[in-house]
Design a protein around this motif. Structure first.
Motif, PDB file in Angstrom:
ATOM      1  N   VAL A 170       0.847  -0.972  -0.430  1.00  0.00           N
ATOM      2  CA  VAL A 170      -0.059   0.374  -0.084  1.00  0.00           C
ATOM      3  C   VAL A 170       1.424   1.156  -0.099  1.00  0.00           C
ATOM      4  N   GLU A 171       1.731   0.762   0.859  1.00  0.00           N
ATOM      5  CA  GLU A 171       2.843   1.983   0.314  1.00  0.00           C
ATOM      6  C   GLU A 171       3.415   2.388  -0.568  1.00  0.00           C
ATOM      7  N   SER A 172       3.377   2.028  -1.212  1.00  0.00           N
ATOM      8  CA  SER A 172       3.849   1.592  -3.322  1.00  0.00           C
ATOM      9  C   SER A 172       3.212   2.581  -4.057  1.00  0.00           C
ATOM     10  N   LEU A 173       2.218   2.116  -3.031  1.00  0.00           N
ATOM     11  CA  LEU A 173       0.843   3.053  -4.576  1.00  0.00           C
ATOM     12  C   LEU A 173       1.067   4.297  -4.148  1.00  0.00           C
ATOM     13  N   MET A 174       0.803   4.185  -2.713  1.00  0.00           N
ATOM     14  CA  MET A 174       0.124   6.172  -2.495  1.00  0.00           C
ATOM     15  C   MET A 174       1.736   6.760  -2.896  1.00  0.00           C
ATOM     16  N   VAL A 175       2.960   5.885  -2.692  1.00  0.00           N
ATOM     17  CA  VAL A 175       4.334   7.179  -3.206  1.00  0.00           C
ATOM     18  C   VAL A 175       4.089   6.589  -4.182  1.00  0.00           C
ATOM     19  N   ALA A 176       3.774   6.012  -5.385  1.00  0.00           N
ATOM     20  CA  ALA A 176       3.598   6.382  -6.807  1.00  0.00           C
ATOM     21  C   ALA A 176       3.510   7.953  -6.859  1.00  0.00           C
ATOM     22  N   GLY A 177       1.258   7.295  -6.641  1.00  0.00           N
ATOM     23  CA  GLY A 177       1.159   8.525  -6.952  1.00  0.00           C
ATOM     24  C   GLY A 177       1.322  10.086  -6.410  1.00  0.00           C
ATOM     25  N   GLN A 178       1.951   9.918  -5.096  1.00  0.00           N
ATOM     26  CA  GLN A 178       2.695  11.167  -4.690  1.00  0.00           C
ATOM     27  C   GLN A 178       3.489  11.577  -5.599  1.00  0.00           C
ATOM     28  N   SER A 179       4.263  10.973  -5.823  1.00  0.00           N
ATOM     29  CA  SER A 179       6.063  11.226  -6.671  1.00  0.00           C
ATOM     30  C   SER A 179       5.821  12.165  -7.724  1.00  0.00           C
ATOM     31  N   CYS A 180       4.070  11.603  -8.415  1.00  0.00           N
ATOM     32  CA  CYS A 180       3.875  12.036  -9.566  1.00  0.00           C
ATOM     33  C   CYS A 180       3.006  13.351  -9.931  1.00  0.00           C
ATOM     34  N   GLY A 181       2.549  13.860  -8.141  1.00  0.00           N
ATOM     35  CA  GLY A 181       1.717  15.310  -8.249  1.00  0.00           C
ATOM     36  C   GLY A 181       0.189  14.793  -8.437  1.00  0.00           C
ATOM     37  N   LEU A 182       0.122  13.324  -7.766  1.00  0.00           N
ATOM     38  CA  LEU A 182      -1.376  13.039  -8.626  1.00  0.00           C
ATOM     39  C   LEU A 182      -2.381  13.056  -7.389  1.00  0.00           C
ATOM     40  N   LEU A 183      -0.990  12.675  -5.848  1.00  0.00           N
ATOM     41  CA  LEU A 183      -2.002  12.130  -4.695  1.00  0.00           C
ATOM     42  C   LEU A 183      -1.535  13.348  -3.570  1.00  0.00           C
ATOM     43  N   ARG A 184      -2.202  13.760  -3.249  1.00  0.00           N
ATOM     44  CA  ARG A 184      -1.337  15.283  -2.265  1.00  0.00           C
ATOM     45  C   ARG A 184      -0.768  14.070  -1.311  1.00  0.00           C
ATOM     46  N   THR A 185       0.330  14.931  -0.610  1.00  0.00           N
ATOM     47  CA  THR A 185       1.308  14.791   0.078  1.00  0.00           C
ATOM     48  C   THR A 185       1.206  15.300   1.933  1.00  0.00           C
ATOM     49  N   ASP A 186      -0.567  15.749   2.575  1.00  0.00           N
ATOM     50  CA  ASP A 186      -0.563  15.404   3.569  1.00  0.00           C
ATOM     51  C   ASP A 186      -1.387  15.019   4.108  1.00  0.00           C
ATOM     52  N   ILE A 187      -0.925  13.677   3.526  1.00  0.00           N
ATOM     53  CA  ILE A 187      -1.701  12.187   4.275  1.00  0.00           C
ATOM     54  C   ILE A 187      -1.105  11.085   3.874  1.00  0.00           C
TER      55      ILE A 187
END
Length: 249
Positions: A170-187
């Motif tokens: 799950v962490e890998s999924l979230m890091v992928a989203g945050q690293s490309c700017g699609l997922l907010r980084t304050d979660i």
């Protein structure tokens, strides 16, 4: 927004059927420790019964919690009480294996979705996270809530290994989203897992299937709030995996 369609793996391996049946898994021609002949495999009908019991118990745990009646689980699985107890001699053993069953399926789902995202023609990272979240709800991730109860053996080696694999995926999924700017980084990963568990559990006494429509509606509302750029300031700090472990220990 129409929620992403996810086809969860339908034939994922069920954790440890041989152990529950008192049999060892062996390759053709394998012999026992004493060399007395081939080690027997579990019968196909016994494996099927175990899978049906785990699936029924998963639904019942989401619906009723750890107090779910065992005879009701047997009825939903289409087996007799004796068959249930032959596979799972007591309630703690059953709960333990249901939690393993759900964690391993959700982990495989996360790994599969992430692999598709990394492919050249795969979905973007945010869509992948949506696929995973809705799929995890369909896998009844709310059944993991027994891990929070005081009498659950959270330090069992099988549980620790499965939980570590789930967290990493799950962490890998979230890091992928945050690293490309699609997922907010304050979660944090803990924010996602806690919200997913809370939103995928029906109201007490409500059958799981009655709430599925609302589960996915509310999950999509939640997911829309995770999209970057953020349109609000969240109170408090992101919930990390370390925070989540402290809450379940």
């Amino acid at each position: 927004m129409k929620r992403p369609t996810i086809t969860a793996p339908a034939a994922l391996p069920v954790p440890g059927p041989e152990a529950a049946l008192g049999l060892a898994c062996a390759s053709p021609g394998a012999t026992g420790a004493a060399g007395s002949g081939p080690v027997p495999r579990p019968r196909a009908d016994a494996v099927r019964n175990r899978e049906r019991i785990l699936a029924a118990a998963r639904e019942a745990l989401v619906e009723f919690g750890t107090a779910a009646p065992l005879d009701e689980i047997a009825r939903r699985a289409g087996v007799g009480n004796a068959t249930l107890y032959r596979h799972f001699p007591d309630r703690p053993t059953l709960v333990h294996h249901v939690v393993l069953f759900v964690m391993d399926r959700v982990t495989l789902l996360a790994e599969t979705v992430l692999a598709r995202t990394l492919a050249a023609d795969g979905p973007d990272a945010f869509d992948a996270l949506c696929h995973f979240t809705h799929g995890a709800a369909d896998e009844r991730i709310g059944a993991l809530c027994p891990m929070l109860s005081g009498d659950f053996d959270r330090d069992h080696p099988e549980l620790l290994a499965s939980r570590a694999a789930l967290e990493e995926a799950v962490e890998s999924l979230m890091v992928a989203g945050q690293s490309c700017g699609l997922l907010r980084t304050d979660i944090g990963v803990g924010d996602l897992l806690i919200a997913l568990s809370q939103l995928s559990r029906p109201l007490p006494g409500t059958p799981c299937f009655d709430g599925d429509l609302y589960v996915h509606r509310h999950l999509q509302l939640f997911l829309d709030g995770l999209r970057a750029p953020a349109h609000s300031v969240l109170p408090g700090a992101p919930t990390t995996l370390a925070d989540l472990r402290r809450k379940t220990m």
